[in-house]
Design a protein around this motif. Structure first.
Motif, PDB file in Angstrom:
ATOM      1  N   ARG A 113      -7.229  12.326  -4.544  1.00 48.93           N
ATOM      2  CA  ARG A 113      -6.076  11.992  -3.706  1.00 48.93           C
ATOM      3  C   ARG A 113      -5.967  10.489  -3.477  1.00 48.93           C
ATOM      4  O   ARG A 113      -4.872   9.920  -3.531  1.00 48.93           O
ATOM      5  CB  ARG A 113      -6.172  12.740  -2.372  1.00 48.93           C
ATOM      6  N   LEU A 114      -7.103   9.838  -3.248  1.00 50.07           N
ATOM      7  CA  LEU A 114      -7.059   8.393  -3.030  1.00 50.07           C
ATOM      8  C   LEU A 114      -6.693   7.651  -4.307  1.00 50.07           C
ATOM      9  O   LEU A 114      -6.058   6.586  -4.253  1.00 50.07           O
ATOM     10  CB  LEU A 114      -8.413   7.903  -2.512  1.00 50.07           C
ATOM     11  N   SER A 115      -7.071   8.180  -5.476  1.00 48.28           N
ATOM     12  CA  SER A 115      -6.720   7.517  -6.728  1.00 48.28           C
ATOM     13  C   SER A 115      -5.226   7.601  -7.006  1.00 48.28           C
ATOM     14  O   SER A 115      -4.688   6.790  -7.759  1.00 48.28           O
ATOM     15  CB  SER A 115      -7.496   8.146  -7.894  1.00 48.28           C
ATOM     16  N   ARG A 116      -4.540   8.573  -6.395  1.00 52.52           N
ATOM     17  CA  ARG A 116      -3.090   8.714  -6.584  1.00 52.52           C
ATOM     18  C   ARG A 116      -2.296   8.084  -5.446  1.00 52.52           C
ATOM     19  O   ARG A 116      -1.071   8.195  -5.416  1.00 52.52           O
ATOM     20  CB  ARG A 116      -2.718  10.200  -6.703  1.00 52.52           C
ATOM     21  N   HIS A 117      -2.998   7.430  -4.540  1.00 56.84           N
ATOM     22  CA  HIS A 117      -2.331   6.879  -3.355  1.00 56.84           C
ATOM     23  C   HIS A 117      -2.085   5.388  -3.519  1.00 56.84           C
ATOM     24  O   HIS A 117      -2.978   4.628  -3.915  1.00 56.84           O
ATOM     25  CB  HIS A 117      -3.208   7.118  -2.120  1.00 56.84           C
ATOM     26  N   SER A 118      -0.868   4.961  -3.236  1.00 62.21           N
ATOM     27  CA  SER A 118      -0.515   3.543  -3.197  1.00 62.21           C
ATOM     28  C   SER A 118      -0.154   3.201  -1.755  1.00 62.21           C
ATOM     29  O   SER A 118       0.755   3.800  -1.184  1.00 62.21           O
ATOM     30  CB  SER A 118       0.675   3.247  -4.119  1.00 62.21           C
ATOM     31  N   ASP A 119      -0.880   2.255  -1.191  1.00 66.46           N
ATOM     32  CA  ASP A 119      -0.677   1.934   0.221  1.00 66.46           C
ATOM     33  C   ASP A 119       0.765   1.543   0.509  1.00 66.46           C
ATOM     34  O   ASP A 119       1.253   0.538  -0.024  1.00 66.46           O
ATOM     35  CB  ASP A 119      -1.602   0.784   0.636  1.00 66.46           C
ATOM     36  N   PRO A 120       1.466   2.298   1.337  1.00 68.86           N
ATOM     37  CA  PRO A 120       2.816   1.877   1.723  1.00 68.86           C
ATOM     38  C   PRO A 120       2.756   0.709   2.696  1.00 68.86           C
ATOM     39  O   PRO A 120       1.737   0.497   3.363  1.00 68.86           O
ATOM     40  CB  PRO A 120       3.403   3.125   2.390  1.00 68.86           C
ATOM     41  N   THR A 121       3.832  -0.032   2.791  1.00 69.91           N
ATOM     42  CA  THR A 121       3.874  -1.163   3.723  1.00 69.91           C
ATOM     43  C   THR A 121       3.831  -0.658   5.154  1.00 69.91           C
ATOM     44  O   THR A 121       4.663   0.162   5.543  1.00 69.91           O
ATOM     45  CB  THR A 121       5.146  -1.990   3.510  1.00 69.91           C
ATOM     46  N   PRO A 122       2.863  -1.080   5.951  1.00 72.65           N
ATOM     47  CA  PRO A 122       2.808  -0.622   7.344  1.00 72.65           C
ATOM     48  C   PRO A 122       4.076  -0.991   8.106  1.00 72.65           C
ATOM     49  O   PRO A 122       4.764  -1.967   7.782  1.00 72.65           O
ATOM     50  CB  PRO A 122       1.575  -1.358   7.907  1.00 72.65           C
ATOM     51  N   SER A 123       4.365  -0.219   9.129  1.00 68.70           N
ATOM     52  CA  SER A 123       5.578  -0.441   9.912  1.00 68.70           C
ATOM     53  C   SER A 123       5.379  -1.453  11.030  1.00 68.70           C
ATOM     54  O   SER A 123       6.348  -1.823  11.694  1.00 68.70           O
ATOM     55  CB  SER A 123       6.050   0.890  10.504  1.00 68.70           C
ATOM     56  N   VAL A 124       4.137  -1.898  11.246  1.00 64.87           N
ATOM     57  CA  VAL A 124       3.865  -2.820  12.351  1.00 64.87           C
ATOM     58  C   VAL A 124       4.140  -4.252  11.919  1.00 64.87           C
ATOM     59  O   VAL A 124       4.380  -4.542  10.745  1.00 64.87           O
ATOM     60  CB  VAL A 124       2.411  -2.675  12.839  1.00 64.87           C
ATOM     61  N   ASP A 125       4.089  -5.158  12.888  1.00 65.95           N
ATOM     62  CA  ASP A 125       4.290  -6.583  12.631  1.00 65.95           C
ATOM     63  C   ASP A 125       3.168  -7.102  11.719  1.00 65.95           C
ATOM     64  O   ASP A 125       1.984  -6.965  12.043  1.00 65.95           O
ATOM     65  CB  ASP A 125       4.276  -7.350  13.954  1.00 65.95           C
ATOM     66  N   PRO A 126       3.502  -7.681  10.561  1.00 69.84           N
ATOM     67  CA  PRO A 126       2.441  -8.164   9.657  1.00 69.84           C
ATOM     68  C   PRO A 126       1.596  -9.275  10.251  1.00 69.84           C
ATOM     69  O   PRO A 126       0.496  -9.532   9.763  1.00 69.84           O
ATOM     70  CB  PRO A 126       3.221  -8.646   8.428  1.00 69.84           C
ATOM     71  N   ASP A 127       2.077  -9.952  11.284  1.00 66.11           N
ATOM     72  CA  ASP A 127       1.281 -10.989  11.936  1.00 66.11           C
ATOM     73  C   ASP A 127       0.182 -10.403  12.821  1.00 66.11           C
ATOM     74  O   ASP A 127      -0.747 -11.112  13.195  1.00 66.11           O
ATOM     75  CB  ASP A 127       2.180 -11.907  12.767  1.00 66.11           C
ATOM     76  N   ASP A 128       0.303  -9.126  13.144  1.00 67.08           N
ATOM     77  CA  ASP A 128      -0.723  -8.442  13.943  1.00 67.08           C
ATOM     78  C   ASP A 128      -1.736  -7.843  12.975  1.00 67.08           C
ATOM     79  O   ASP A 128      -1.613  -6.690  12.556  1.00 67.08           O
ATOM     80  CB  ASP A 128      -0.075  -7.368  14.817  1.00 67.08           C
ATOM     81  N   GLN A 129      -2.745  -8.644  12.622  1.00 66.11           N
ATOM     82  CA  GLN A 129      -3.697  -8.226  11.589  1.00 66.11           C
ATOM     83  C   GLN A 129      -4.446  -6.959  11.974  1.00 66.11           C
ATOM     84  O   GLN A 129      -4.675  -6.082  11.125  1.00 66.11           O
ATOM     85  CB  GLN A 129      -4.696  -9.356  11.319  1.00 66.11           C
ATOM     86  N   ALA A 130      -4.829  -6.835  13.226  1.00 65.66           N
ATOM     87  CA  ALA A 130      -5.596  -5.660  13.646  1.00 65.66           C
ATOM     88  C   ALA A 130      -4.771  -4.380  13.510  1.00 65.66           C
ATOM     89  O   ALA A 130      -5.247  -3.366  12.982  1.00 65.66           O
ATOM     90  CB  ALA A 130      -6.069  -5.835  15.087  1.00 65.66           C
ATOM     91  N   ALA A 131      -3.512  -4.431  13.976  1.00 62.90           N
ATOM     92  CA  ALA A 131      -2.655  -3.245  13.879  1.00 62.90           C
ATOM     93  C   ALA A 131      -2.317  -2.928  12.431  1.00 62.90           C
ATOM     94  O   ALA A 131      -2.257  -1.761  12.024  1.00 62.90           O
ATOM     95  CB  ALA A 131      -1.369  -3.470  14.677  1.00 62.90           C
ATOM     96  N   TRP A 132      -2.097  -3.984  11.624  1.00 54.95           N
ATOM     97  CA  TRP A 132      -1.780  -3.801  10.198  1.00 54.95           C
ATOM     98  C   TRP A 132      -2.942  -3.091   9.493  1.00 54.95           C
ATOM     99  O   TRP A 132      -2.747  -2.109   8.770  1.00 54.95           O
ATOM    100  CB  TRP A 132      -1.520  -5.165   9.571  1.00 54.95           C
TER     101      TRP A 132
END
Length: 232
Positions: A83-102
């Motif tokens: 499953r992980l080999s078929r997974h491409s990380d989608p862009t998170p919905s949080v603020d990209p400047d918030d590294q911890a939340a991202w």
């Protein structure tokens, strides 16, 4: 799986392979404790394709050896890797400047995919349309005005003189010289003009990009701009 699920799994396996049945209460209790300890992080079933009973049934059908907890752990680990080999990380919905939340959202999505709770996110094919753009990203881009922040664009200007001159001309409403082909150096639209370096034998030894377009190219852009309102 919890202790009750482990007991239910052992009962199911006992119906398919009586060799696993323990009639002595002490042995049955020890067997349950052992299996629960080894299968604690293996779920009984997931919404997307994993079922420990199916894995146990497959082993009993294909192997002459009595089933062990490891015979369920191995298929579960393979399920997770697949499953992980078929997974491409989608862009998170949080603020990209918030590294911890991202980072937290990326890790949470991966854990959900590996655990069979969510489907793997497939990489989308590149298309010419913009129908799939996230509305929130569109709003942010509308506020900024460009994918390159103004401060970064100004910092890059000394290293991209031709592009900086072009952007300044467009911002001031002047013709974009790079929108037409240069008849002098043959630079194609979008490419900066180049100056030729001529050797003692009058042969061209090389070219270098110019920070400003050739005058003839600018005149051609002015003429083209003048024709557009007339054509409209």
């Amino acid at each position: 799986m919890d202790r009750r699920e482990t007991a239910a799994l052992l009962a199911y396996i006992g119906r398919l392979d009586p060799r696993t049945i323990r009639t002595d209460p002490g042995e049955a209790r020890d067997q349950l404790a052992q299996w629960h300890e080894l299968l604690d992080d293996v779920p009984m079933a997931t919404p997307h394709g994993w079922d420990a009973r199916v894995a146990a049934r497959q082993h009993i059908r294909t192997s002459p050896y009595q089933i062990l907890p490891a015979d369920l752990v191995r298929p579960w680990d393979g399920y997770r890797r697949n499953r992980l080999s078929r997974h491409s990380d989608p862009t998170p919905s949080v603020d990209p400047d918030d590294q911890a939340a991202w980072t937290a959202e990326l890790a949470g999505t991966r854990r959900a995919v590996a655990a069979g709770i969510a489907e793997p996110a497939q990489a989308r094919a590149i298309t010419s349309g913009r129908d799939g753009t996230d509305p929130r990203l569109e709003a942010m881009l509308g506020e900024v005005g460009s994918c390159i922040p103004p401060a970064a664009r100004a910092a890059l200007a000394p290293y991209r003189p031709a592009r900086a001159a072009r952007e300044a001309a467009i911002a001031q409403g002047r013709p974009d010289a790079l929108s037409v082909r240069c008849e002098w150096c043959k630079a194609q639209p979008g490419e900066p003009c180049r100056r030729r370096r001529v050797g003692p034998d009058d042969g061209v030894r090389g070219t270098a990009p110019r920070a400003t377009p050739h005058p003839g190219r600018l005149d051609l852009a002015v003429a083209q701009q003048a024709q557009q309102p007339a054509m409209a």
